[in-house]
Design a protein around this motif. Structure first.
Motif, short mmCIF file in Angstrom:
data_model
loop_
_atom_site.label_atom_id
_atom_site.label_comp_id
_atom_site.label_asym_id
_atom_site.label_seq_id
_atom_site.Cartn_x
_atom_site.Cartn_y
_atom_site.Cartn_z
N ILE A 112 0.85 -1.00 -0.08
CA ILE A 112 0.15 -0.15 -0.03
C ILE A 112 0.80 1.25 -0.04
CG2 ILE A 112 -0.24 -0.02 2.64
CD1 ILE A 112 -2.94 0.89 -0.07
N GLY A 113 2.04 1.21 0.46
CA GLY A 113 2.89 2.28 0.52
C GLY A 113 3.34 2.85 -0.87
N ASP A 114 3.27 1.96 -1.89
CA ASP A 114 3.40 2.19 -3.33
C ASP A 114 2.39 2.89 -3.96
OD1 ASP A 114 5.89 1.32 -2.72
OD2 ASP A 114 5.57 -0.78 -3.93
N LEU A 115 0.99 3.26 -3.22
CA LEU A 115 0.01 3.73 -3.89
C LEU A 115 0.22 5.20 -4.31
CD1 LEU A 115 -2.99 3.10 -4.77
CD2 LEU A 115 -3.73 3.87 -2.68
N PRO A 116 -0.01 5.80 -5.51
CA PRO A 116 0.16 7.08 -5.83
C PRO A 116 -0.53 8.06 -4.84
CG PRO A 116 0.02 5.87 -7.64
CD PRO A 116 -0.29 5.09 -6.78
N VAL A 117 0.16 9.16 -4.46
CA VAL A 117 -0.56 10.18 -3.53
C VAL A 117 -1.76 10.58 -4.24
CG1 VAL A 117 -0.35 12.44 -2.57
CG2 VAL A 117 1.72 10.74 -2.49
N SER A 118 -2.01 10.62 -5.55
CA SER A 118 -2.96 11.28 -6.23
C SER A 118 -4.26 10.31 -6.02
CB SER A 118 -2.46 11.47 -7.71
OG SER A 118 -2.43 10.20 -8.46
N LEU A 119 -4.23 9.04 -5.76
CA LEU A 119 -5.06 8.19 -5.76
C LEU A 119 -5.66 7.94 -4.25
CD1 LEU A 119 -4.58 5.33 -8.32
CD2 LEU A 119 -6.17 7.32 -8.38
N GLN A 120 -4.59 8.26 -3.39
CA GLN A 120 -5.05 8.24 -2.02
C GLN A 120 -6.25 8.67 -1.24
OE1 GLN A 120 -1.48 8.80 0.46
NE2 GLN A 120 -0.32 7.61 -0.71
N PRO A 121 -6.89 9.83 -1.96
CA PRO A 121 -8.24 10.52 -1.41
C PRO A 121 -9.35 9.61 -1.80
CG PRO A 121 -6.81 12.19 -2.24
CD PRO A 121 -5.96 10.91 -2.54
N LYS A 122 -9.22 9.00 -3.06
CA LYS A 122 -10.26 8.33 -3.57
C LYS A 122 -10.18 6.91 -2.85
CE LYS A 122 -12.62 6.94 -7.83
NZ LYS A 122 -12.45 7.10 -9.51
#
Length: 257
Positions: A112-122
């Motif tokens: 989960i640490g590799d998830l792009p910051v731009s997708l984290q709010p979604k």
């Protein structure tokens, strides 16, 4: 207090460190609370996630694995949340995402640490409200999913550095489990070696585990953890001669860096 069991699902751990982990998982699996597994690569985090699912009320539902580091940044949103026909070039039809596939069950978000910051709010929106808008869609879709996430990264440090959203971290880490590396549970090595010998078709050698060969395995630092131990044993059995006993197995270790 530590669990009285030395197994959780497909995992073995007779050491105090592992039985303490098992005690947390045994309690956590009865709820729908998100679980965050923190630990080095090769420590068995996916097996823990599967064990949580199999011991939970959702055990008859799907168990879906999604590797956040294996999808490209341009496709990961579609892979997670799905898309509708015409959402982008090449979207010839609707696509079911990982959350839809895991509806009624458990979704394991590996790395989960590799998830792009731009997708984290979604993702946070999905965890908070249980609904999300597919790529190119206009209305929210509701999914009943229990999330278990894992990472080898120092995700709390990433929060401090701005590489991971703090609100998402706290939403995922309702139950936070620190999985010990193999070098911190050396007392489990002998039993694990026996298990891997059996799985490699060398059960006649499993009764011979001990002596200097085992001492060599105990002294090694195991940077790849249990996965590396399994590979070392499997390789040794594959390369062993017909007259080799456990003491003469050709163990090959990674050079110390």
């Amino acid at each position: 207090p530590p669990s009285s069991a030395d197994r959780f699902g497909a995992l073995y751990g007779g050491s105090l460190a592992m039985r303490q982990v098992f005690a947390i998982l045994e309690r956590a699996c009865r709820s729908n609370a998100p679980v965050l597994l923190l630990g080095e690569s090769g420590t068995g985090k996916e097996l823990m996630a599967r064990g949580v699912h199999n011991h939970s009320p959702r055990k008859d539902g799907p168990f879906v694995v999604f590797d956040c580091g294996a999808s490209t940044e341009t496709l990961i949103e579609s892979d997670l949340f799905g898309h509708v026909k015409g959402a982008f070039t090449g979207a010839a039809g609707d696509r079911v995402g990982a959350f839809a596939a895991a509806h009624g069950g458990t979704l394991f978000l590996d790395e989960i640490g590799d998830l792009p910051v731009s997708l984290q709010p979604k993702l946070l929106r999905m965890l908070e409200a249980g609904e999300v808008v597919p790529v190119g869609g206009r209305k929210s879709e509701k999914y009943d999913v229990r999330v278990v996430a894992a990472t080898h990264r120092d995700v709390f440090g990433e929060v401090a550095r701005g590489g991971f959203r703090g609100d998402l971290y706290y939403r995922l880490a309702v139950v936070e489990v620190h999985v010990p590396p193999l070098r911190q549970r050396r007392e489990d090595i002998a039993h694990l070696v026996t298990m891997f010998l059996d799985k490699a078709g060398a059960s006649q050698l499993a009764a011979q585990v001990g002596g200097e060969a085992l001492a060599r395995l105990m002294r090694y630092h195991w940077p790849g953890n249990v996965r590396e131990l399994r590979n070392v044993i499997t390789r040794a059995v594959a390369l062993a001669g017909p007259d080799d006993d456990f003491q003469s197995l050709p163990f090959v270790f990674r050079p110390t860096l």
